[in-house]
Write a protein that holds these residues in place. Structure first.
Motif, short mmCIF file in Angstrom:
data_model
loop_
_atom_site.label_atom_id
_atom_site.label_comp_id
_atom_site.label_asym_id
_atom_site.label_seq_id
_atom_site.Cartn_x
_atom_site.Cartn_y
_atom_site.Cartn_z
N MET A 15 0.83 -1.21 0.00
CA MET A 15 0.00 0.00 0.00
C MET A 15 0.86 1.25 0.00
O MET A 15 0.69 2.17 -0.82
CB MET A 15 -0.83 -0.05 1.28
N GLN A 31 -9.49 15.96 -8.11
CA GLN A 31 -9.25 15.05 -9.24
C GLN A 31 -7.89 15.39 -9.86
O GLN A 31 -7.82 15.97 -10.92
CB GLN A 31 -10.37 15.23 -10.26
N MET A 52 2.35 11.27 -14.86
CA MET A 52 1.17 10.61 -15.42
C MET A 52 -0.10 11.22 -14.81
O MET A 52 -0.72 10.62 -13.94
CB MET A 52 1.23 9.11 -15.11
N ASN A 53 -0.46 12.44 -15.25
CA ASN A 53 -1.69 13.02 -14.71
C ASN A 53 -2.65 13.42 -15.82
O ASN A 53 -3.34 14.40 -15.74
CB ASN A 53 -1.39 14.20 -13.79
N ARG A 54 -2.70 12.64 -16.83
CA ARG A 54 -3.63 12.97 -17.92
C ARG A 54 -5.08 12.67 -17.53
O ARG A 54 -6.01 13.08 -18.21
CB ARG A 54 -3.25 12.20 -19.18
N LEU A 55 -5.28 12.01 -16.43
CA LEU A 55 -6.64 11.76 -15.96
C LEU A 55 -7.23 12.98 -15.28
O LEU A 55 -8.40 13.01 -14.93
CB LEU A 55 -6.63 10.61 -14.95
N LYS A 56 -6.40 14.01 -15.05
CA LYS A 56 -6.86 15.19 -14.30
C LYS A 56 -8.09 15.80 -14.96
O LYS A 56 -8.11 16.06 -16.16
CB LYS A 56 -5.73 16.20 -14.27
N ILE A 112 2.61 1.96 -3.13
CA ILE A 112 1.79 2.62 -4.16
C ILE A 112 1.64 4.11 -3.86
O ILE A 112 1.79 4.95 -4.74
CB ILE A 112 0.40 1.94 -4.24
N ILE A 113 1.36 4.42 -2.60
CA ILE A 113 1.04 5.80 -2.27
C ILE A 113 2.27 6.70 -2.33
O ILE A 113 2.22 7.81 -2.87
CB ILE A 113 0.38 5.86 -0.88
N VAL A 164 5.81 8.26 -12.52
CA VAL A 164 4.41 8.31 -12.09
C VAL A 164 3.94 9.76 -11.93
O VAL A 164 2.82 10.12 -12.21
CB VAL A 164 4.25 7.56 -10.76
N GLN A 165 4.89 10.64 -11.50
CA GLN A 165 4.53 12.03 -11.26
C GLN A 165 4.06 12.75 -12.51
O GLN A 165 3.33 13.72 -12.44
CB GLN A 165 5.76 12.75 -10.71
N GLY A 172 -5.47 13.42 -10.93
CA GLY A 172 -4.98 12.57 -12.02
C GLY A 172 -3.82 11.67 -11.62
O GLY A 172 -3.42 10.80 -12.39
N ARG A 211 6.79 8.01 -6.28
CA ARG A 211 6.55 9.11 -7.21
C ARG A 211 7.30 8.92 -8.53
O ARG A 211 7.13 9.70 -9.43
CB ARG A 211 7.02 10.43 -6.59
#
Lengths: 101, 668
Positions: free
Chosen positions: A19, B617, A96-100, A22-23, A93-94, B619, A26
């Motif tokens: 866990m 949100q 990878m924020n295209r989901l924003k 994952i958290i 990972v830092q 991302g 970065r």
């Protein structure tokens, strides 16, 4: 006599490590995949422990299933990772924020 | 025949109002005037049959409201009181219709005007013929509406608009009180029929109802609420402010509505409800005080008014005060007698004033008239007849009722009776003073108008003169003819229409008063008239110096500003209410609280939350994982410990949180 407490404690520690992996991670996506593997294995360990403790075979069967799924999952994950590296040129990972939203 | 009396004016109003453009001005004038004339004829028959032959008539048409114990039907009751009112209304209305033909001849909206006049007559007839309170209320509201329409007839004039709205709104206060009285009557009597309520009134004597958590006498509450209704309609002190302003309307309207008929609706209501008032002594006392104060204060204001019509309007107000305190002294028949007589001479005064205004090119200021006696001799004689009758000159119409009112006031031998007697006598003095001031300034003074107007001033012709003659005849003889019938000792004219408790009867005491008391009103009247003429002929300069002296300024200002009623109302009531309406109920409640809790609040809250959630949100996968982890932990925590913490969470608390959130996130 099975030391159920100790076994479960180990499983829980591994789960939490996964866990936290994952958290707090970065940088590297591979590390995240490894953490997921770790979580799944921790769960497996818990399944097997309780299966032995309760004398029920179902837990061990599920753990076998989980192993299979884990193998498939890591294969897919690695494939996505390679494809992602080809597109973005990085696996940080830092970034990878295209989901924003 | 009885239904025709009520419906004919409605038919003529509809024909003149909706089809006026087809039948034209002449047609509208002909149809309305002839219908009202026919109504007058039928009313006379009804008067003969009901009042003279003593056979009251009740007509019930069909149910109107039928709900539980509330049963109201369209019913018409023709007893003596009703038919007396019918004769007054239809005769005055007929004469005013006829008068309007000539008075309004150059107006472009004649059909509309005639239609409004007929509509008013219809509603007034509904009011007086009603056999239950609801129907009376319908007529009551209807005459208010017709009054609004007629005051506002010249709707392009701002002053007329303002006066009409004032009349309507001030009347609404009284109407509201009347409706409260109706609710109370229904609460107490479980019925709204006159017959039922009045028959049951004695059995509810000394009964109490709970009002504002206090035990109060039921009939007193009903009486006072009814009286406040009458105060609004009959322009008694407090709610009188609309009456002088209503003079903005055309003069025939003033004659019909604001002198002879509509303003007497309040007095009619009191007389109609005499069985209720007789068992509510306290409300009778209130009526006496309010009536006598009105008589006095309106007469005192009338002393200094310069507008021809306003003087007569204040005189109306004063005479209504007489009628009301006569009711308060339990002499309803005397009050009705005065109402009957007053209708004739006040209509005469108004119509003659209209003739003067017509002759002077719509000039209403008395200071700009004068010398008209040579130009308008007939109008002059009519105004003199009307004024003499009004001030109670012996053996004219007004003398019979006014003197009797003052006599019964004296013969009451109570505090309120003596109070009413003295104020009434002083008002009689004032009345004759301002009546002769009016006559002097308008007719006898040196001409003050401009040359062209004065040269062109001419007597009206046929249609305006006929009503003047008829009313002049009435103003001289009606009182003499009808005195014994209306208020003669032992007259059975009223039948069961009026109830006077045997304890309150004092007609016999009034008959045997000392001669000097009986002569007092006449002496006061004549001295007032003489004083007025002497002052304005010989001491005109001294009046001006008196007005300019400090004490004169104070009294004159106080009277000519109408006892500051309008000022106080505007500044301390209307303005405060407007401020409250704008700042509190509009800005704070409507646009504030309601919108924060309602539409804008919810929309803004959702917007603000959405912004925050958008920030959430990010991302990043590790954020999501973190949130999942934390939330899961919390869920498990709450789920496991719910039995311990459930007492801390209350539905009301959540509601408060939500309301708070709305306020935090709203922009207002």
């Amino acid at each position: 006599m099975l030391y159920i407490k100790e076994y479960f404690f180990v499983s829980m520690v591994i789960f939490l490590l996964g866990m936290i992996g994952i958290i707090l991670n970065r940088k590297n996506l591979i590390l995240m995949l490894m953490s997921i593997e770790l979580i799944l294995l921790a769960i497996n360990l818990a399944f097997i422990t309780f299966s032995v403790h309760l004398g029920d075979i179902k837990g061990q069967i599920i753990s076998l299933f989980v192993l299979t799924v884990a193998a498939a999952e890591s294969a897919i994950g690695l494939a996505i990772l390679v494809a992602y590296y080809r597109v973005r040129g990085t696996i940080e990972v830092q970034k990878m924020n295209r989901l924003k939203g | 025949m009885y239904i025709t009396i009520v419906l004919l004016p409605l038919v003529s109003a509809i024909v003149a109002g909706f089809f006026g453009r087809f039948i034209g001005s002449k047609g509208a004038q002909f149809i309305t005037t002839s219908s009202i004339g026919l109504t007058f004829l039928l009313s006379s028959f009804a008067f003969y049959e009901v009042a003279l032959s003593g056979s009251p008539c009740y007509v019930t048409l069909f149910p109107w409201m039928d709900s539980g114990i509330l049963f109201v039907s369209w019913g018409f009751m023709f007893d003596t009181l009703t038919v007396t009112m019918l004769v007054v209304i239809t005769s005055i209305s007929f004469l005013v219709h006829m008068y309007s033909i000539e008075y309004m001849e150059s107006d472009p909206h004649i059909p509309r005007f005639m239609s409004y006049l007929s509509l008013f007559t219809f509603f007034m007839l509904i009011l007086v013929t009603a056999d239950n309170f609801v129907q009376l209320f319908a007529g009551w509201e209807g005459v208010g509406l017709a009054s609004y329409l007629l005051i506002n007839f010249w709707f392009t004039r701002l002053q007329a608009n303002k006066s009409a709205m004032k009349a309507f709104i001030v009347n609404k206060i009284g109407d509201f009180s009347l409706s409260l009285a109706m609710y109370t009557i229904f609460l107490v009597f479980k019925s709204l029929d006159f017959a039922t309520v009045f028959a049951l009134a004695p059995s509810f004597y000394n009964n109490t109802i709970t009002l504002f958590n206090m035990e109060v006498d039921a009939l007193t509450v009903i009486g006072i609420l009814l009286f406040i209704g009458a105060v609004g309609k009959s322009a008694q002190i407090g709610l009188h402010t609309w009456l002088p302003d209503a003079m903005e309307g055309p003069t025939p309207v003033s004659a019909l509505i604001h002198a002879a008929t509509m303003v007497t609706a309040g007095v009619f209501l009191i007389i109609r409800c005499s069985p209720l008032f007789e068992y509510a002594p306290f409300s009778l006392m209130v009526i006496t005080f309010v009536g006598s104060i009105t008589a006095f204060f309106a007469a005192s204001i009338g002393l200094v008014q310069n507008d021809l019509k306003r003087v007569i309007a204040y005189s109306t107000c004063s005479q209504l005060g007489y009628m009301v305190f006569a009711c308060g002294l339990s002499n309803y028949s005397v009050s009705m007698f005065h109402l009957f007589n007053h209708a004739f001479f006040k209509a005469l005064l108004f119509l003659s004033a209209g003739a003067v205004i017509h002759a002077m090119n719509d000039e209403q200021d008395m200071r700009k008239m004068g010398g008209l006696v040579s130009a308008l001799p007939i109008t002059y004689s009519m105004i003199v007849i009307g004024s003499l009758s009004l001030m109670g000159f012996p053996f004219l119409t007004g003398f019979y009722s006014k003197d009797v009112i003052l006599e019964i006031a004296f013969a009451k031998f109570t505090i309120e009776g003596t109070f009413a007697h003295w104020l009434g006598t002083i008002s009689a003095f004032f009345t004759s003073f301002y009546s002769f001031r009016l006559i002097y300034l308008t007719f006898l003074n040196n001409p003050q108008s401009n040359y062209n107007t004065f040269i062109k001033a001419h007597e009206p012709v046929f249609f305006m003169l006929i009503p003047l003659f008829l009313l002049g005849f009435g103003s001289i003889f009606i009182g003499y003819i009808t005195k014994d019938m209306f208020i003669g000792l032992g007259s059975d004219f009223w039948g069961n229409a009026i109830y006077i408790s045997p304890n309150n009867l004092n007609m016999i005491d009034a008959e045997f008063l000392p001669v000097n008391i009986k002569l007092l009103p006449v002496i006061f009247s004549i001295s007032g008239a003489t004083l007025s003429v002497i002052l304005y002929t010989l001491f005109a300069k001294n009046i001006v110096t008196f007005k300019l002296s400090p004490i004169g300024k104070m009294t004159y200002g106080f009277l000519s500003k109408k006892w500051y009623f309008d000022k106080v109302y505007n500044e301390y009531v209307v303005q405060k209410l407007l401020d409250f309406g704008y700042n509190v109920s509009f800005k704070t409640l409507d646009r504030g609280l309601i919108e924060v809790i309602g539409p804008y609040g919810i929309a803004n809250t959702i917007n603000a939350f959405v912004k925050r959630f958008t920030n959430l949100q990010s991302g990043y996968v590790y954020h999501y994982a973190f949130v999942i982890c934390i939330s899961l932990t919390f869920f498990i925590f709450f789920y496991g410990l719910w039995f311990m913490i459930q007492d801390l969470f209350d539905i009301k608390l959540f509601f408060l949180f939500i309301i708070n959130l709305l306020f935090i996130s709203s922009k207002y």
